[in-house]
Design a protein around this motif. Structure first.
Motif, PDB file in Angstrom:
ATOM      1  N   CYS A  91       0.825  -1.212   0.000  1.00 21.55           N
ATOM      2  CA  CYS A  91       0.000   0.000   0.000  1.00 21.55           C
ATOM      3  C   CYS A  91       0.862   1.266   0.000  1.00 21.55           C
ATOM      4  O   CYS A  91       1.597   1.514   0.963  1.00 21.55           O
ATOM      5  CB  CYS A  91      -0.909  -0.045   1.228  1.00 21.55           C
ATOM      6  N   GLY A  92       0.755   2.055  -1.059  1.00 20.78           N
ATOM      7  CA  GLY A  92       1.514   3.309  -1.152  1.00 20.78           C
ATOM      8  C   GLY A  92       1.193   4.292  -0.040  1.00 20.78           C
ATOM      9  O   GLY A  92       2.112   4.811   0.618  1.00 20.78           O
ATOM     10  N   PRO A  93      -0.088   4.616   0.218  1.00 16.46           N
ATOM     11  CA  PRO A  93      -0.404   5.533   1.317  1.00 16.46           C
ATOM     12  C   PRO A  93       0.064   5.012   2.681  1.00 16.46           C
ATOM     13  O   PRO A  93       0.426   5.801   3.555  1.00 16.46           O
ATOM     14  CB  PRO A  93      -1.929   5.652   1.257  1.00 16.46           C
ATOM     15  N   CYS A  94       0.088   3.689   2.845  1.00 17.80           N
ATOM     16  CA  CYS A  94       0.587   3.116   4.103  1.00 17.80           C
ATOM     17  C   CYS A  94       2.071   3.425   4.275  1.00 17.80           C
ATOM     18  O   CYS A  94       2.529   3.753   5.377  1.00 17.80           O
ATOM     19  CB  CYS A  94       0.373   1.606   4.131  1.00 17.80           C
ATOM     20  N   LYS A  95       2.808   3.325   3.179  1.00 13.42           N
ATOM     21  CA  LYS A  95       4.237   3.637   3.228  1.00 13.42           C
ATOM     22  C   LYS A  95       4.454   5.110   3.532  1.00 13.42           C
ATOM     23  O   LYS A  95       5.389   5.473   4.251  1.00 13.42           O
ATOM     24  CB  LYS A  95       4.909   3.252   1.902  1.00 13.42           C
ATOM     25  N   THR A  96       3.595   5.957   3.001  1.00 17.18           N
ATOM     26  CA  THR A  96       3.672   7.390   3.293  1.00 17.18           C
ATOM     27  C   THR A  96       3.397   7.664   4.766  1.00 17.18           C
ATOM     28  O   THR A  96       4.033   8.511   5.377  1.00 17.18           O
ATOM     29  CB  THR A  96       2.649   8.166   2.427  1.00 17.18           C
ATOM     30  N   MET A  97       2.434   6.932   5.331  1.00 18.04           N
ATOM     31  CA  MET A  97       2.043   7.159   6.720  1.00 18.04           C
ATOM     32  C   MET A  97       3.008   6.551   7.729  1.00 18.04           C
ATOM     33  O   MET A  97       3.046   6.978   8.878  1.00 18.04           O
ATOM     34  CB  MET A  97       0.634   6.602   6.971  1.00 18.04           C
ATOM     35  N   SER A  98       3.802   5.586   7.327  1.00 14.23           N
ATOM     36  CA  SER A  98       4.678   4.879   8.262  1.00 14.23           C
ATOM     37  C   SER A  98       5.593   5.816   9.060  1.00 14.23           C
ATOM     38  O   SER A  98       5.632   5.736  10.291  1.00 14.23           O
ATOM     39  CB  SER A  98       5.486   3.815   7.539  1.00 14.23           C
ATOM     40  N   PRO A  99       6.321   6.748   8.426  1.00 19.13           N
ATOM     41  CA  PRO A  99       7.161   7.641   9.236  1.00 19.13           C
ATOM     42  C   PRO A  99       6.332   8.600  10.094  1.00 19.13           C
ATOM     43  O   PRO A  99       6.771   9.001  11.182  1.00 19.13           O
ATOM     44  CB  PRO A  99       8.000   8.399   8.207  1.00 19.13           C
ATOM     45  N   ILE A 100       5.141   8.936   9.646  1.00 11.20           N
ATOM     46  CA  ILE A 100       4.272   9.802  10.439  1.00 11.20           C
ATOM     47  C   ILE A 100       3.822   9.067  11.693  1.00 11.20           C
ATOM     48  O   ILE A 100       3.832   9.626  12.796  1.00 11.20           O
ATOM     49  CB  ILE A 100       3.066  10.282   9.594  1.00 11.20           C
ATOM     50  N   VAL A 101       3.453   7.801  11.537  1.00 10.58           N
ATOM     51  CA  VAL A 101       3.044   7.001  12.691  1.00 10.58           C
ATOM     52  C   VAL A 101       4.212   6.827  13.651  1.00 10.58           C
ATOM     53  O   VAL A 101       4.037   6.916  14.879  1.00 10.58           O
ATOM     54  CB  VAL A 101       2.473   5.639  12.228  1.00 10.58           C
ATOM     55  N   GLN A 102       5.415   6.620  13.124  1.00  6.73           N
ATOM     56  CA  GLN A 102       6.599   6.516  13.981  1.00  6.73           C
ATOM     57  C   GLN A 102       6.827   7.815  14.747  1.00  6.73           C
ATOM     58  O   GLN A 102       7.160   7.807  15.933  1.00  6.73           O
ATOM     59  CB  GLN A 102       7.831   6.163  13.164  1.00  6.73           C
ATOM     60  N   GLN A 103       6.651   8.946  14.073  1.00 11.51           N
ATOM     61  CA  GLN A 103       6.820  10.253  14.717  1.00 11.51           C
ATOM     62  C   GLN A 103       5.778  10.429  15.824  1.00 11.51           C
ATOM     63  O   GLN A 103       6.104  10.898  16.915  1.00 11.51           O
ATOM     64  CB  GLN A 103       6.689  11.369  13.686  1.00 11.51           C
ATOM     65  N   ILE A 104       4.541  10.064  15.554  1.00  9.16           N
ATOM     66  CA  ILE A 104       3.469  10.150  16.546  1.00  9.16           C
ATOM     67  C   ILE A 104       3.799   9.278  17.756  1.00  9.16           C
ATOM     68  O   ILE A 104       3.633   9.704  18.901  1.00  9.16           O
ATOM     69  CB  ILE A 104       2.112   9.734  15.922  1.00  9.16           C
ATOM     70  N   ALA A 105       4.280   8.066  17.502  1.00 11.07           N
ATOM     71  CA  ALA A 105       4.649   7.166  18.599  1.00 11.07           C
ATOM     72  C   ALA A 105       5.725   7.795  19.474  1.00 11.07           C
ATOM     73  O   ALA A 105       5.660   7.711  20.705  1.00 11.07           O
ATOM     74  CB  ALA A 105       5.121   5.825  18.042  1.00 11.07           C
TER      75      ALA A 105
END
Length: 122
Positions: A46-60
């Motif tokens: 999933c392309g959008p999932c890959k985009t969101m991955s660093p954002i989710v890491q930052q949120i964590a």
């Protein structure tokens, strides 16, 4: 003999005891009373999932100690995806004191995700 560490990820074969333990532990995590839990349902393709991955890491990182973040690969954990009626990825579900309080499918800006989470962290 099976090992029992909690991984919602990525081994293709698990024994029955491990699968039951993962389900139990997943339920225990999302029903946590000590802090909100953000579940990121994603897929490797999933392309959008890959985009969101660093954002989710930052949120964590930003909410460390105040928020649990769980990433669930829908291809490898179809039961959890079906249970929460995930029909598209990424899908984010926020639980607070065991209750689903927010849900969204699709990518969103990090600042918007952070604002939503701030409503539930102390």
């Amino acid at each position: 003999m099976c090992s029992s560490p909690f991984h919602l990820s990525l081994r293709k074969k698990r024994c029955k005891d491990e699968i039951n333990m993962v389900k139990k532990t997943f339920a225990e995590l999302i029903n946590a009373r000590d802090m909100p839990v953000l579940v990121d349902f994603y897929a490797d393709w999933c392309g959008p999932c890959k985009t969101m991955s660093p954002i989710v890491q930052q949120i964590a990182g930003e909410f460390a100690g105040k928020l649990k973040v769980i990433k669930v690969n829908v291809d490898k954990n179809q039961g959890a995806a079906a249970q929460y009626r995930v029909q598209g990825v990424p899908t984010f579900v926020l639980f607070n004191k065991g209750q689903q309080v927010w849900r969204q499918s699709g990518a969103l800006p990090g600042h918007q995700l952070a604002q939503i989470i701030k409503q539930y962290v102390s």
